[in-house]
Design an enzyme around this catalytic site. Structure first.
Site, short mmCIF file in Angstrom:
data_model
loop_
_atom_site.label_atom_id
_atom_site.label_comp_id
_atom_site.label_asym_id
_atom_site.label_seq_id
_atom_site.Cartn_x
_atom_site.Cartn_y
_atom_site.Cartn_z
N LYS A 105 0.87 -1.18 0.00
CA LYS A 105 0.00 0.00 0.00
C LYS A 105 0.90 1.22 0.00
O LYS A 105 2.03 1.17 0.48
CB LYS A 105 -0.89 0.01 1.25
CG LYS A 105 -2.17 0.76 1.09
CD LYS A 105 -3.19 -0.04 0.32
CE LYS A 105 -4.54 0.61 0.26
NZ LYS A 105 -5.56 -0.34 -0.24
N GLY A 217 -22.98 4.35 3.46
CA GLY A 217 -22.05 4.81 2.42
C GLY A 217 -22.65 4.54 1.05
O GLY A 217 -22.79 3.39 0.64
N ASN A 220 -19.25 4.75 -4.66
CA ASN A 220 -19.01 3.80 -5.73
C ASN A 220 -19.39 2.38 -5.33
O ASN A 220 -20.21 1.73 -5.98
CB ASN A 220 -17.53 3.91 -6.14
CG ASN A 220 -17.15 2.92 -7.22
OD1 ASN A 220 -18.01 2.33 -7.87
ND2 ASN A 220 -15.87 2.71 -7.41
N ALA A 221 -18.82 1.89 -4.21
CA ALA A 221 -19.07 0.51 -3.81
C ALA A 221 -20.53 0.33 -3.31
O ALA A 221 -21.24 -0.57 -3.77
CB ALA A 221 -18.08 0.10 -2.73
N GLY A 222 -20.96 1.19 -2.39
CA GLY A 222 -22.29 1.03 -1.76
C GLY A 222 -23.44 1.20 -2.73
O GLY A 222 -24.38 0.40 -2.75
N TYR A 223 -23.38 2.23 -3.56
CA TYR A 223 -24.48 2.47 -4.50
C TYR A 223 -24.54 1.36 -5.56
O TYR A 223 -25.62 0.86 -5.90
CB TYR A 223 -24.34 3.85 -5.16
CG TYR A 223 -25.30 4.04 -6.31
CD1 TYR A 223 -26.68 4.04 -6.08
CD2 TYR A 223 -24.85 4.18 -7.62
CE1 TYR A 223 -27.58 4.18 -7.13
CE2 TYR A 223 -25.73 4.31 -8.68
CZ TYR A 223 -27.10 4.31 -8.43
OH TYR A 223 -27.98 4.43 -9.47
#
Ligand code: NAD
Length: 419
Positions: A105, A217, A220-223
């Protein structure tokens, strides 16, 4: 109560695998330390003419199973302990889904929200110059993370190729399609989460039509998860963003909510009969079957784990549940599907992008998802099987499977002694 650092949380989870698998302290010690840490400073000339220095990091945690792999974040609070924990988590995640990567990372302690496009480009190029000797398609492959995106990956690739003089699109993933990005990357994380959830629901013998989902949230991921699940017949009953949340016991259409969020700024601006406004905290305890943290880390803690009503938690965010909360959830028999499998669709499609880059042969979106599904399903089935056989949580089983694979690779190389 003193909060554990993210790296301490990782070590706590790592140590638990020792007893599950019967490893020695020496085996486990090997996974407590990153192999290489680059902790330096980069500097750029700001638009004001002032010279500004920024802390820049790359933690190359482990490469026993393949080149280091992991995102780069631009964040004013990015610190080395957090980057180290995220690099360790990437090592575990890549091993859980059995893709041939290690973990890394990176970050720059910098706020892109207060910077111009030119300054962001200059920072990205300066990071690439600092890291050029350490990264490469077969060495260490960065990707976007918090507050970085495909455009920034493009700047880094370009600067790196200027230095080496060789075209190397597999250096970095999450690139724009125009320079070798993969189709399906935007949907990958959520789609991977759906494959995992569908497999779990099947194992539990439940009917998806009746399952209620609350999502913390709505980005991007949640929607994306919300629309994929809505289209499969799940009932989306709760959603939140940084301003607060909404709840409707009969459910709502996430696309309609997103239309309003785009127009007015938040899900809380959505009004319809039956819609209630919730606080950010209340979404965690909302009435639902499946709770999806898809925003920040440390959201489900010892002080609110008792309020959870869902019986499944699908961790799309990284690190949303603390180890203290895990214990409470486990004693309450709530199934926590950990981040290292729930959101691993993202890194798996990054792997597909890399495969396409190094083979210079590109796939259709259908091909991407046809290849993603079996990887996610098999990985989850192995975790489920170990969790049931050993009566341990899905998180412990995921860690155990990953640690086993990494240690096996280290022993095969002679880096760790064979027992
Ligand atoms: P994003 O920035 O697109 O969305 C984040 C959402 O969270 C936004 O809607 C924001 O308003 C909301 N939010 C912020 N603070 C909140 C709070 N206190 N309460 C409720 N909502 C809040 O980010 P994303 O890409 O969707 O990532 C979300 C999480 O998923 C992160 O933890 C990220 O590390 C993880 N993740 C994402 C991907 C991916 O491919 N996008 C892959 C792996 C992991």
């Amino acid at each position: 109560m003193q909060k554990n650092t993210p790296f301490e949380n990782y070590v706590t989870r790592l140590i638990r695998t020792k007893d599950i698998l019967g490893y020695t302290d020496n085996d486990i010690e090997f996974l407590k330390t990153p192999q290489n840490v680059i902790d330096d400073t980069i500097s750029i000339t700001r638009d004001s003419g002032e010279q500004a220095p920024y802390k820049a990091y790359r933690v190359q945690f482990n490469n026993m199973r393949g080149p280091y792999k992991g995102g780069i974040r631009f964040h004013p609070d990015a610190d080395i302990d957090e980057v180290k924990a995220l690099a360790a988590a990437m090592t575990i995640k890549c091993a859980v889904v059995d893709i041939p990567f290690g973990g890394a990372k990176g970050g720059v302690q910098f706020n892109p929200k207060t910077a111009s496009k030119k300054e962001i480009q200059d920072i990205s190029r300066a990071w690439a110059r600092l890291m050029a000797p350490h990264i490469g398609a077969h060495k260490d492959i960065p990707a976007p993370d918090v507050y970085t995106n495909g455009q920034i990956m493009g700047y880094i690739l370009d600067e790196y190729e200027k230095i080496t003089g060789v075209s190397e699109p597999g250096l970095i993933t999450g690139k724009p399609l125009a320079i070798g990005g993969s189709l399906g990357r935007d949907r990958a994380t959520a789609q991977g989460g759906v494959y995992v959830l569908q497999t779990l629901v099947k194992e539990l013998g439940r009917d998806t039509e009746k399952l209620r989902v609350s999502i913390q949230g709505f980005g991007n991921a949640g929607y994306t998860l919300a629309i994929l699940l809505h289209d499969k017949g799940y009932r989306i009953v709760g959603a939140s963003d940084s301003r607060g949340g909404i709840y409707a016991k009969d459910g709502f259409d996430p696309r309609e909510v997103m239309k309003i969020k785009e127009e007015k700024g938040s899900v809380v601006d959505y009004t319809a009969p039956g819609i209630e406004i919730l606080s950010n905290e209340a979404i965690i305890g909302s009435e639902c079957d499946i709770l999806v943290p898809a925003a920040l880390d440390n959201q489900i803690r010892a002080d609110n784990a008792d309020t959870v009503k869902a019986y499944i938690i699908l961790e799309l965010a990284n690190g949303p549940t603390t180890p203290d909360a895990d214990q409470i959830l486990e004693s309450r028999k709530i199934i926590v599907v950990p981040d290292v499998i729930s959101n691993a669709g993202g890194v798996t499609v990054s792997y597909f992008e890399w495969v396409q880059n190094i083979s210079s042969f590109y796939w259709t979106e259908n091909e991407v998802f046809e290849k993603l599904e079996p990887i996610m399903v098999h990985a989850f089935e192995a975790i489920w099987k170990m969790s049931t056989a050993k009566q341990i949580s899905l998180r412990d089983a995921s860690f155990a499977i990953a640690v086993q694979r990494i240690i096996e690779a280290a022993k095969a190389r002679g880096v760790l002694e064979l027992n």
